[in-house]
Design a protein around this motif. Structure first.
Motif, PDB file in Angstrom:
ATOM      1  N   ALA A 173     -17.709  16.161  -5.094  1.00 33.13           N
ATOM      2  CA  ALA A 173     -18.299  17.182  -5.959  1.00 33.13           C
ATOM      3  C   ALA A 173     -17.249  18.242  -6.283  1.00 33.13           C
ATOM      4  CB  ALA A 173     -19.489  17.831  -5.252  1.00 33.13           C
ATOM      5  N   PRO A 174     -17.348  18.840  -7.469  1.00 39.20           N
ATOM      6  CA  PRO A 174     -16.392  19.896  -7.814  1.00 39.20           C
ATOM      7  C   PRO A 174     -16.637  21.147  -6.966  1.00 39.20           C
ATOM      8  CG  PRO A 174     -18.065  19.705  -9.522  1.00 39.20           C
ATOM      9  CD  PRO A 174     -18.310  18.598  -8.539  1.00 39.20           C
ATOM     10  N   ASP A 175     -15.611  21.945  -6.833  1.00 41.55           N
ATOM     11  CA  ASP A 175     -15.724  23.259  -6.200  1.00 41.55           C
ATOM     12  C   ASP A 175     -14.990  24.227  -7.116  1.00 41.55           C
ATOM     13  OD1 ASP A 175     -16.255  25.349  -4.423  1.00 41.55           O
ATOM     14  OD2 ASP A 175     -15.636  24.207  -2.667  1.00 41.55           O
ATOM     15  N   ARG A 176     -15.057  25.503  -6.803  1.00 34.72           N
ATOM     16  CA  ARG A 176     -14.463  26.513  -7.677  1.00 34.72           C
ATOM     17  C   ARG A 176     -13.860  27.631  -6.832  1.00 34.72           C
ATOM     18  NH1 ARG A 176     -15.043  27.417 -12.934  1.00 34.72           N
ATOM     19  NH2 ARG A 176     -16.561  25.749 -13.088  1.00 34.72           N
ATOM     20  N   LEU A 177     -12.581  27.938  -7.097  1.00 40.17           N
ATOM     21  CA  LEU A 177     -11.937  29.092  -6.485  1.00 40.17           C
ATOM     22  C   LEU A 177     -12.379  30.307  -7.296  1.00 40.17           C
ATOM     23  CD1 LEU A 177      -9.883  30.476  -4.585  1.00 40.17           C
ATOM     24  CD2 LEU A 177      -8.098  29.858  -6.245  1.00 40.17           C
ATOM     25  N   VAL A 178     -13.150  31.202  -6.663  1.00 37.73           N
ATOM     26  CA  VAL A 178     -13.729  32.324  -7.412  1.00 37.73           C
ATOM     27  C   VAL A 178     -13.037  33.658  -7.151  1.00 37.73           C
ATOM     28  CG1 VAL A 178     -15.985  31.255  -7.744  1.00 37.73           C
ATOM     29  CG2 VAL A 178     -15.567  32.616  -5.691  1.00 37.73           C
ATOM     30  N   GLY A 179     -12.219  33.735  -6.106  1.00 35.18           N
ATOM     31  CA  GLY A 179     -11.521  34.987  -5.840  1.00 35.18           C
ATOM     32  C   GLY A 179     -10.924  35.011  -4.460  1.00 35.18           C
ATOM     33  N   GLY A 180     -10.625  36.213  -4.013  1.00 37.76           N
ATOM     34  CA  GLY A 180     -10.038  36.351  -2.694  1.00 37.76           C
ATOM     35  C   GLY A 180      -9.966  37.804  -2.283  1.00 37.76           C
ATOM     36  N   SER A 181      -9.390  38.012  -1.111  1.00 36.65           N
ATOM     37  CA  SER A 181      -9.214  39.362  -0.587  1.00 36.65           C
ATOM     38  C   SER A 181      -8.075  39.344   0.422  1.00 36.65           C
ATOM     39  CB  SER A 181     -10.504  39.861   0.073  1.00 36.65           C
ATOM     40  OG  SER A 181     -10.850  39.020   1.161  1.00 36.65           O
ATOM     41  N   GLY A 182      -7.606  40.513   0.775  1.00 37.46           N
ATOM     42  CA  GLY A 182      -6.558  40.636   1.775  1.00 37.46           C
ATOM     43  C   GLY A 182      -6.304  42.092   2.100  1.00 37.46           C
ATOM     44  N   ASP A 183      -6.005  42.376   3.349  1.00 32.84           N
ATOM     45  CA  ASP A 183      -5.741  43.752   3.762  1.00 32.84           C
ATOM     46  C   ASP A 183      -4.519  44.332   3.061  1.00 32.84           C
ATOM     47  OD1 ASP A 183      -7.900  43.651   5.466  1.00 32.84           O
ATOM     48  OD2 ASP A 183      -6.702  43.213   7.251  1.00 32.84           O
ATOM     49  N   ILE A 184      -3.596  43.482   2.609  1.00 35.68           N
ATOM     50  CA  ILE A 184      -2.343  43.926   1.994  1.00 35.68           C
ATOM     51  C   ILE A 184      -2.533  44.378   0.546  1.00 35.68           C
ATOM     52  CG2 ILE A 184      -1.614  41.659   1.172  1.00 35.68           C
ATOM     53  CD1 ILE A 184       0.889  43.645   2.938  1.00 35.68           C
TER      54      ILE A 184
END
Length: 168
Positions: free
Chosen positions: A60-71
């Motif tokens: 099944a497809p998936d989707r990279l929707v974003g991210g986060s990081g302390d930096i």
């Protein structure tokens, strides 16, 4: 073996294996993420790019929707493209699809992570922790290996050949 001899044997082994021995592979559901890297940034820089390869081993497809990081204050998925001879960059508000059985490469000049509002500069050799968010696989934390300012790709896995001593 004496401790000093063991130390030199291990040091020699790591020197022979080189950076590829430290390559990181992260799994998130059916996704396999490899070759996560970034470039060193000048002092005071407020943005940086993040690059990686995502393979979808599922059905099944998936989707990279974003991210986060302390930096960084914000981590977004962006796309660079040529439009009428002009390079443009835009945020992919709906994310980036990773189809089943396919591999998506985030690289300079194309899809990439945009790390904004940096809290410090990236120095070559740093490992920058970021958390990626996928529609189905959820959140996954990994590290971006910081390469030189002008790097074209991650050093891990790159093959370097010296043909200077070969006869024609």
């Amino acid at each position: 073996m004496k401790p000093l001899t063991q130390f030199f044997a291990l040091a020699t082994l790591f020197a022979l294996l080189g950076p590829a021995a430290h390559a990181q592979e992260v799994k998130a559901g059916d996704l396999v993420i490899t070759q996560a890297w970034s470039r060193a940034t000048p002092s005071g820089a407020k943005v940086a790019g993040g690059y990686l390869t995502i393979e979808n081993k599922g059905s099944a497809p998936d989707r990279l929707v974003g991210g986060s990081g302390d930096i960084a204050g914000k981590v977004e998925v962006h796309e660079m493209a040529m439009n009428n001879g002009v390079m443009t960059m835009r945020s992919l508000d709906k994310g980036l699809s990773i189809e089943p059985g396919k591999t998506v490469k985030l690289a300079p000049g194309g899809h990439h992570l945009m790390l904004m509002d940096l809290k410090q500069s990236f120095k070559e050799g740093d490992k920058i922790p970021v958390t990626l968010e996928f529609e189905k696989a959820g959140k996954v934390t990994l590290s971006l290996d910081v390469q030189s300012v002008g790097a074209k790709g991650p050093s891990a896995g790159e093959m370097k050949h010296d043909h200077s001593g070969m006869k024609k």
